[in-house]
Design an enzyme around this catalytic site. Structure first.
Site, mmCIF file in Angstrom:
data_model
loop_
_atom_site.group_PDB
_atom_site.id
_atom_site.type_symbol
_atom_site.label_atom_id
_atom_site.label_comp_id
_atom_site.label_asym_id
_atom_site.label_seq_id
_atom_site.Cartn_x
_atom_site.Cartn_y
_atom_site.Cartn_z
ATOM 1 N N PHE A 113 0.862 -1.187 0.000
ATOM 2 C CA PHE A 113 0.000 0.000 0.000
ATOM 3 C C PHE A 113 0.895 1.232 0.000
ATOM 4 O O PHE A 113 1.764 1.375 0.868
ATOM 5 C CB PHE A 113 -0.921 0.022 1.227
ATOM 6 N N ASP B 105 9.295 2.652 1.402
ATOM 7 C CA ASP B 105 8.110 3.345 1.896
ATOM 8 C C ASP B 105 8.047 3.118 3.396
ATOM 9 O O ASP B 105 7.670 2.054 3.881
ATOM 10 C CB ASP B 105 6.865 2.783 1.202
ATOM 11 N N LYS C 269 2.814 10.134 8.389
ATOM 12 C CA LYS C 269 2.111 9.637 9.571
ATOM 13 C C LYS C 269 2.693 10.170 10.883
ATOM 14 O O LYS C 269 2.420 11.298 11.271
ATOM 15 C CB LYS C 269 2.063 8.106 9.548
#
Length: 405
Positions: free
Chosen positions: A140, A225, A254
């Site tokens: 993702f 990532d 995040k």
């Protein structure tokens, strides 16, 4: 508030585009790792805003940074620079492999910047045909059209064709498949050190080392990532530091802002200098408010006390979840690093992670799912022992209700 001004969960269905299906309760305030809804029901927060709330709720470090900067300068655009963004860049460069940083607003934007840069590198290094990107199944990387295509979960991209071309998905942790997929036309490999949304699945060390060696040999950009694994989440500042493998580009978001939206792409001078003025941009990225908060959060997290605390909390979580499973026989495996933990349901409970997540909230604890078969925990990095114990007690009650249902 007058009756006609009351906000209810029904208002979401009335007014919001239906791309989310939030819980039936509305949270209104938080402190530390506890939150309260409109009815003053208290919850222990093991979800952490999906690995975002690195310092929990209303932490004074973040509040002070935000309010002090809010009195000075909010936004100037990238026509100008500002002091907070340069301080944050300095901290990221001095504490990672990187020489240069690009700031944006989210993990998806950070990955977009990384993939665009990789395509530019491919063009410069190998010509117009060196644009193929290798990604992994169940990965993702965001929800823009480019990043959702790079992600290896077709359910998120299949309704939005035609999709960007030149992206191939192979099995995660399969080094030989990766080598077979990489050709002279490949410009980048993008990989999560731990697949978050894909089920909290850690990469094998040999897999990452092999990717590094092969990407170097074939002049392919290796992108990590670390949107979900970065800024202390695994007990190290970034997950790559646990592996000895250094990427060419790293994306982070995040936890970086502790709840204030910010993302960043980190890379070396060699690759950064292949971007030119005007090649990429952002209106809000690196604005003084986000940068001031992120810098304060980053400096607070990047200490031995906090990072060791994450490792200690991991042990407490795993032992607690194992005890629950010993009595309830519900989990096949507990996996992950630091405070990114996945509890894999046994086959007889397959597909029911969402049901258990909802039931947990009934018992006053917020958890996440990572696919239909995995319960995910991504709480504050500074969650206390007492909050972990109380949350696990509530979760245990939900589990025992669940297995009897």
């Amino acid at each position: 508030m007058q009756a006609q001004d009351q906000i209810t969960r029904q208002n979401f269905d009335d007014w919001m585009v239906p791309v989310f299906s939030p819980a039936e309760f509305i949270l209104v305030r938080g402190e530390g790792s506890r939150v309260w809804d409109q009815q003053e029901k208290e919850y222990i927060d093991f979800a952490g805003g999906i690995a975002v709330n690195s310092l929990g709720h209303a932490h004074p470090v973040a509040i002070n940074a935000l309010t002090e900067q809010a009195k000075k300068l909010w936004h100037v655009s990238n026509v100008y620079t500002n002091e907070p963004v340069l301080r944050l860049a300095k901290n990221l460069v001095e504490n990672t492999f990187a020489d240069k940083v690009f700031f944006c607003n989210s993990g998806a934007e950070a990955n977009e910047a990384a993939l665009k840069l990789a395509r530019k590198v491919g063009l410069k290094v190998g010509g117009e045909h060196k644009n193929h990107i290798v990604s992994f199944k169940n990965s993702f990387h965001g929800r823009t059209l480019f990043t959702v295509t790079a992600g290896g979960q077709p359910k998120y991209s299949q309704d939005f064709a035609p999709l960007p071309k030149g992206i191939e998905h192979i099995e995660y942790n399969d080094l030989e498949a990766a080598k077979a997929a990489i050709t002279e036309n490949t410009c980048a490999v993008i990989v999560e050190p731990i697949q978050g949304e894909g089920g909290v699945v850690p990469a094998n060390l040999e897999f990452l080392k092999g990717l590094r060696e092969y990407c170097t040999e074939k002049q392919v950009v290796l992108i990590f990532d670390e949107v979900q694994t970065g800024v202390g989440r695994t007990g190290s500042l970034y997950a790559y530091m646990n592996t000895g493998v250094v990427p060419d580009i790293l994306t982070t978001a995040k936890a970086l802002g502790g709840g204030f939206p910010i993302g960043a792409m980190l890379t070396t001078d060699h690759f950064a200098n292949m971007y030119a003025v005007g090649d990429h941009g952002t209106t809000y990225g690196g604005n003084p408010l986000a940068s001031a908060v992120a810098n304060a959060v980053f400096e607070f997290v990047n200490t031995e006390e906090v990072l060791q605390g994450v490792q200690n909390s991991h042990k407490q979580f795993v032992e607690g979840l194992q005890k629950i499973s010993q009595t309830a026989s519900i989990f096949d495996e507990i996996r992950g690093q630091g405070l990114l933990i996945g509890a894999v349901l046994k086959p007889e409970f397959a597909g029911k992670a969402g049901e258990l997540m909802k039931l947990a909230s009934d018992y006053g604890v917020l958890v996440l799912v990572a696919g239909p078969n995995v319960i995910r925990f991504a709480p504050s990095l500074v969650i206390s022992e007492d909050e972990i114990n109380e949350g696990l007690l509530r979760f245990s009650k939900a589990v025992h209700h669940f297995i009897k249902a």
